[in-house]
Design a protein around this motif. Sequence first.
Motif, short mmCIF file in Angstrom:
data_model
loop_
_atom_site.label_atom_id
_atom_site.label_comp_id
_atom_site.label_asym_id
_atom_site.label_seq_id
_atom_site.Cartn_x
_atom_site.Cartn_y
_atom_site.Cartn_z
N GLY A 91 14.63 -7.59 9.23
CA GLY A 91 14.64 -8.83 8.49
C GLY A 91 15.37 -9.92 9.22
N SER A 92 15.44 -11.08 8.60
CA SER A 92 16.25 -12.18 9.12
C SER A 92 17.63 -12.06 8.51
CB SER A 92 15.62 -13.52 8.75
OG SER A 92 14.38 -13.69 9.40
N TYR A 93 18.63 -12.11 9.36
CA TYR A 93 20.02 -11.97 8.93
C TYR A 93 20.71 -13.33 8.97
CZ TYR A 93 19.77 -6.91 8.75
OH TYR A 93 19.45 -5.61 8.40
N TYR A 94 21.33 -13.68 7.86
CA TYR A 94 21.94 -14.99 7.72
C TYR A 94 23.45 -14.86 7.52
CZ TYR A 94 17.16 -16.49 6.84
OH TYR A 94 15.81 -16.73 6.95
N CYS A 95 24.16 -15.66 8.26
CA CYS A 95 25.60 -15.75 8.11
C CYS A 95 25.93 -16.79 7.04
CB CYS A 95 26.21 -16.17 9.45
SG CYS A 95 27.95 -16.57 9.44
N THR A 96 26.94 -16.51 6.24
CA THR A 96 27.38 -17.48 5.25
C THR A 96 28.90 -17.51 5.22
OG1 THR A 96 27.22 -18.14 2.92
CG2 THR A 96 27.30 -15.79 3.38
N ALA A 97 29.43 -18.67 4.88
CA ALA A 97 30.88 -18.80 4.81
C ALA A 97 31.25 -19.92 3.85
CB ALA A 97 31.45 -19.09 6.20
N ARG A 98 32.38 -19.75 3.22
CA ARG A 98 32.89 -20.78 2.31
C ARG A 98 34.08 -21.45 2.98
NH1 ARG A 98 31.92 -22.10 -2.80
NH2 ARG A 98 33.58 -22.97 -4.11
N PHE A 99 33.95 -22.76 3.16
CA PHE A 99 34.98 -23.51 3.87
C PHE A 99 35.40 -24.74 3.10
CE2 PHE A 99 34.76 -21.01 7.50
CZ PHE A 99 33.53 -21.01 8.15
N THR A 100 36.63 -25.15 3.34
CA THR A 100 37.09 -26.48 2.98
C THR A 100 37.15 -27.28 4.27
OG1 THR A 100 38.43 -25.64 1.16
CG2 THR A 100 38.95 -27.85 1.98
N THR A 101 36.58 -28.48 4.27
CA THR A 101 36.55 -29.27 5.49
C THR A 101 37.67 -30.31 5.50
OG1 THR A 101 35.03 -30.86 4.51
CG2 THR A 101 34.07 -29.02 5.71
N LEU A 102 38.05 -30.72 6.69
CA LEU A 102 39.12 -31.70 6.85
C LEU A 102 38.70 -33.08 6.36
CD1 LEU A 102 40.48 -30.65 10.34
CD2 LEU A 102 41.72 -30.53 8.19
N LEU A 103 37.46 -33.44 6.67
CA LEU A 103 37.02 -34.81 6.39
C LEU A 103 36.89 -35.08 4.89
CD1 LEU A 103 34.38 -35.43 9.20
CD2 LEU A 103 36.69 -36.37 8.99
N SER A 104 36.25 -34.17 4.18
CA SER A 104 35.95 -34.44 2.77
C SER A 104 36.87 -33.72 1.80
CB SER A 104 34.51 -34.03 2.47
OG SER A 104 34.38 -32.63 2.55
N SER A 105 37.58 -32.70 2.30
CA SER A 105 38.41 -31.85 1.45
C SER A 105 37.60 -31.11 0.39
CB SER A 105 39.52 -32.66 0.77
OG SER A 105 40.39 -33.20 1.72
N MET A 106 36.30 -31.06 0.59
CA MET A 106 35.45 -30.34 -0.34
C MET A 106 35.31 -28.88 0.09
SD MET A 106 32.37 -33.00 -1.11
CE MET A 106 31.47 -31.72 -1.98
N THR A 107 35.16 -28.00 -0.87
CA THR A 107 34.94 -26.58 -0.60
C THR A 107 33.52 -26.23 -1.01
OG1 THR A 107 37.27 -26.08 -0.98
CG2 THR A 107 35.70 -24.24 -1.07
#
Length: 121
Positions: A91-107
Amino acid sequence: QVQLVESGGGLVQPGGSLRLSCAASGSISKAYTMGWYRQAPGKQRELVATITSSSSTNYADSVKGRFAISRDNAKNTVDLQMNSLKPEDTGSYYCTARFTTLLSSMTRNYWGKGTQVTVSS
């Protein structure tokens, strides 16, 4: 802008091994859970494995004992070691991650574009 790039897919015979890697780039201030999903042709995307920032892991029953997920918090990378591969792992394998970014401070959750794994003789 955060990007996830997977590598390491390919064609392998049943019983063989592959190691997938995923690297994140961009202005990341904090990383949370990272993981791998896969999608076989004609099927829904399914969870393969996840790993928290404290390295607690979770695996799909179908891969327990065969796959191992790991991460490098300093580099924001996540790997998936796949052993004893079976044709149904294709199959196709997908990487995923949950991040908070510096620019927007959004998670939020981010996804890579996927890497193909084919298990066939």
